[in-house]
Motif scaffolding. Structure first.
Motif, PDB file in Angstrom:
ATOM      1  N   TYR A  41       0.830  -1.188   0.000  1.00 14.00           N
ATOM      2  CA  TYR A  41       0.000   0.000   0.000  1.00 14.00           C
ATOM      3  C   TYR A  41       0.869   1.244   0.000  1.00 14.00           C
ATOM      4  CZ  TYR A  41      -3.626  -3.323   0.913  1.00 14.00           C
ATOM      5  OH  TYR A  41      -4.472  -4.386   0.804  1.00 14.00           O
ATOM      6  N   ARG A  42       0.379   2.291  -0.633  1.00 15.44           N
ATOM      7  CA  ARG A  42       1.140   3.528  -0.757  1.00 15.44           C
ATOM      8  C   ARG A  42       1.192   4.285   0.570  1.00 15.44           C
ATOM      9  NH1 ARG A  42      -1.164   6.314  -6.259  1.00 15.44           N
ATOM     10  NH2 ARG A  42      -0.497   4.687  -7.679  1.00 15.44           N
ATOM     11  N   ALA A  43       2.367   4.736   0.890  1.00 19.07           N
ATOM     12  CA  ALA A  43       2.511   5.622   2.037  1.00 19.07           C
ATOM     13  C   ALA A  43       2.100   7.028   1.603  1.00 19.07           C
ATOM     14  CB  ALA A  43       3.956   5.613   2.521  1.00 19.07           C
ATOM     15  N   ARG A  44       1.764   7.857   2.543  1.00 15.49           N
ATOM     16  CA  ARG A  44       1.376   9.227   2.212  1.00 15.49           C
ATOM     17  C   ARG A  44       2.622  10.077   2.041  1.00 15.49           C
ATOM     18  NH1 ARG A  44      -3.959  10.920   5.289  1.00 15.49           N
ATOM     19  NH2 ARG A  44      -4.332  11.796   3.254  1.00 15.49           N
ATOM     20  N   HIS A  45       2.636  10.857   0.973  1.00 15.43           N
ATOM     21  CA  HIS A  45       3.753  11.750   0.686  1.00 15.43           C
ATOM     22  C   HIS A  45       3.215  13.144   0.403  1.00 15.43           C
ATOM     23  CE1 HIS A  45       5.445   7.780  -0.302  1.00 15.43           C
ATOM     24  NE2 HIS A  45       6.558   8.294   0.158  1.00 15.43           N
ATOM     25  N   LEU A  46       4.063  14.137   0.651  1.00 17.15           N
ATOM     26  CA  LEU A  46       3.698  15.511   0.347  1.00 17.15           C
ATOM     27  C   LEU A  46       3.413  15.643  -1.151  1.00 17.15           C
ATOM     28  CD1 LEU A  46       3.431  18.434   1.325  1.00 17.15           C
ATOM     29  CD2 LEU A  46       5.867  18.713   0.849  1.00 17.15           C
ATOM     30  N   ILE A  47       4.295  15.068  -1.964  1.00 19.22           N
ATOM     31  CA  ILE A  47       4.102  15.026  -3.423  1.00 19.22           C
ATOM     32  C   ILE A  47       4.182  13.566  -3.850  1.00 19.22           C
ATOM     33  CG2 ILE A  47       5.056  15.658  -5.664  1.00 19.22           C
ATOM     34  CD1 ILE A  47       6.096  18.217  -4.355  1.00 19.22           C
ATOM     35  N   ASP A  48       3.162  13.098  -4.532  1.00 21.50           N
ATOM     36  CA  ASP A  48       3.101  11.725  -5.036  1.00 21.50           C
ATOM     37  C   ASP A  48       2.627  11.812  -6.489  1.00 21.50           C
ATOM     38  OD1 ASP A  48       2.606   9.085  -5.694  1.00 21.50           O
ATOM     39  OD2 ASP A  48       1.622   8.618  -3.798  1.00 21.50           O
ATOM     40  N   TRP A  49       3.576  11.934  -7.400  1.00 23.39           N
ATOM     41  CA  TRP A  49       3.275  12.109  -8.821  1.00 23.39           C
ATOM     42  C   TRP A  49       3.683  10.837  -9.561  1.00 23.39           C
ATOM     43  CZ3 TRP A  49       6.444  12.303 -13.210  1.00 23.39           C
ATOM     44  CH2 TRP A  49       5.823  12.757 -14.368  1.00 23.39           C
ATOM     45  N   ARG A  50       2.743  10.236 -10.263  1.00 23.88           N
ATOM     46  CA  ARG A  50       2.990   9.020 -11.030  1.00 23.88           C
ATOM     47  C   ARG A  50       2.401   9.221 -12.417  1.00 23.88           C
ATOM     48  NH1 ARG A  50       3.476   4.645  -6.877  1.00 23.88           N
ATOM     49  NH2 ARG A  50       3.410   5.774  -4.920  1.00 23.88           N
ATOM     50  N   HIS A  51       3.187   8.894 -13.421  1.00 21.63           N
ATOM     51  CA  HIS A  51       2.727   9.129 -14.790  1.00 21.63           C
ATOM     52  C   HIS A  51       3.222   8.007 -15.700  1.00 21.63           C
ATOM     53  CE1 HIS A  51       1.199  11.560 -18.046  1.00 21.63           C
ATOM     54  NE2 HIS A  51       2.324  11.365 -18.696  1.00 21.63           N
ATOM     55  N   ARG A  52       2.326   7.516 -16.551  1.00 21.64           N
ATOM     56  CA  ARG A  52       2.695   6.528 -17.560  1.00 21.64           C
ATOM     57  C   ARG A  52       2.642   7.197 -18.914  1.00 21.64           C
ATOM     58  NH1 ARG A  52      -0.931   1.332 -16.510  1.00 21.64           N
ATOM     59  NH2 ARG A  52      -2.298   2.696 -17.668  1.00 21.64           N
ATOM     60  N   PHE A  53       3.596   6.857 -19.767  1.00 24.25           N
ATOM     61  CA  PHE A  53       3.618   7.447 -21.095  1.00 24.25           C
ATOM     62  C   PHE A  53       4.321   6.499 -22.055  1.00 24.25           C
ATOM     63  CE2 PHE A  53       7.066   8.970 -18.491  1.00 24.25           C
ATOM     64  CZ  PHE A  53       8.192   8.831 -19.287  1.00 24.25           C
ATOM     65  N   GLY A  54       4.141   6.758 -23.314  1.00 31.25           N
ATOM     66  CA  GLY A  54       4.767   5.930 -24.339  1.00 31.25           C
ATOM     67  C   GLY A  54       5.728   6.743 -25.185  1.00 31.25           C
ATOM     68  N   ILE A  55       6.845   6.137 -25.509  1.00 29.21           N
ATOM     69  CA  ILE A  55       7.822   6.714 -26.433  1.00 29.21           C
ATOM     70  C   ILE A  55       8.104   5.634 -27.460  1.00 29.21           C
ATOM     71  CG2 ILE A  55      10.162   7.576 -26.735  1.00 29.21           C
ATOM     72  CD1 ILE A  55      10.038   8.714 -23.942  1.00 29.21           C
ATOM     73  N   ALA A  56       7.755   5.928 -28.713  1.00 34.39           N
ATOM     74  CA  ALA A  56       7.875   4.952 -29.795  1.00 34.39           C
ATOM     75  C   ALA A  56       7.083   3.712 -29.392  1.00 34.39           C
ATOM     76  CB  ALA A  56       9.336   4.664 -30.117  1.00 34.39           C
ATOM     77  N   ARG A  57       7.725   2.573 -29.320  1.00 36.80           N
ATOM     78  CA  ARG A  57       7.003   1.343 -28.973  1.00 36.80           C
ATOM     79  C   ARG A  57       7.168   0.940 -27.506  1.00 36.80           C
ATOM     80  NH1 ARG A  57      10.657  -3.507 -31.428  1.00 36.80           N
ATOM     81  NH2 ARG A  57      12.566  -2.811 -30.475  1.00 36.80           N
ATOM     82  N   PHE A  58       7.789   1.802 -26.716  1.00 36.71           N
ATOM     83  CA  PHE A  58       8.036   1.502 -25.307  1.00 36.71           C
ATOM     84  C   PHE A  58       6.993   2.169 -24.421  1.00 36.71           C
ATOM     85  CE2 PHE A  58      12.206   1.411 -27.361  1.00 36.71           C
ATOM     86  CZ  PHE A  58      12.595   0.125 -27.055  1.00 36.71           C
ATOM     87  N   ARG A  59       6.517   1.441 -23.417  1.00 35.66           N
ATOM     88  CA  ARG A  59       5.652   2.012 -22.387  1.00 35.66           C
ATOM     89  C   ARG A  59       6.532   2.251 -21.166  1.00 35.66           C
ATOM     90  NH1 ARG A  59       1.310   4.367 -22.953  1.00 35.66           N
ATOM     91  NH2 ARG A  59       0.571   3.685 -20.945  1.00 35.66           N
ATOM     92  N   LEU A  60       6.526   3.460 -20.660  1.00 32.13           N
ATOM     93  CA  LEU A  60       7.373   3.842 -19.538  1.00 32.13           C
ATOM     94  C   LEU A  60       6.519   4.445 -18.432  1.00 32.13           C
ATOM     95  CD1 LEU A  60      10.106   5.651 -21.632  1.00 32.13           C
ATOM     96  CD2 LEU A  60      10.233   3.331 -20.737  1.00 32.13           C
ATOM     97  N   TYR A  61       7.103   4.547 -17.251  1.00 38.45           N
ATOM     98  CA  TYR A  61       6.432   5.245 -16.164  1.00 38.45           C
ATOM     99  C   TYR A  61       7.471   6.034 -15.386  1.00 38.45           C
ATOM    100  CZ  TYR A  61       8.060   1.651 -12.904  1.00 38.45           C
ATOM    101  OH  TYR A  61       8.830   0.803 -12.159  1.00 38.45           O
TER     102      TYR A  61
END
Length: 70
Positions: free
Chosen positions: A38-58
């Motif tokens: 389970y996620r702990a609480r953080h002041l900033i908790d930024w999570r992002h998924r994105f794709g570059i060409a054929r790769f999926r990254l986070y």
């Protein structure tokens, strides 16, 4: 032993004879494992998924107070 809701859900999915075979120490270790998921609480908790060409990254940025003992 008092069980967390995560351990109770885990045991509910198992056959009754298997669920009843765990020792208190094993259940405590399972509870610790689920607690780490389970996620702990953080002041900033930024999570992002994105794709570059054929790769999926986070990317993850966590900022908060360090609560671990030195």
């Amino acid at each position: 032993m008092s069980r967390s809701s995560a351990v109770a859900r885990f045991l509910d999915r198992l056959p009754t004879d298997l669920a009843g075979s765990f020792s208190d120490a094993q259940l405590a270790a399972i509870d610790l494992h689920f607690g780490m998921r389970y996620r702990a609480r953080h002041l900033i908790d930024w999570r992002h998924r994105f794709g570059i060409a054929r790769f999926r990254l986070y990317a993850v940025l966590l900022i908060g107070r360090d609560r671990n003992p030195a």
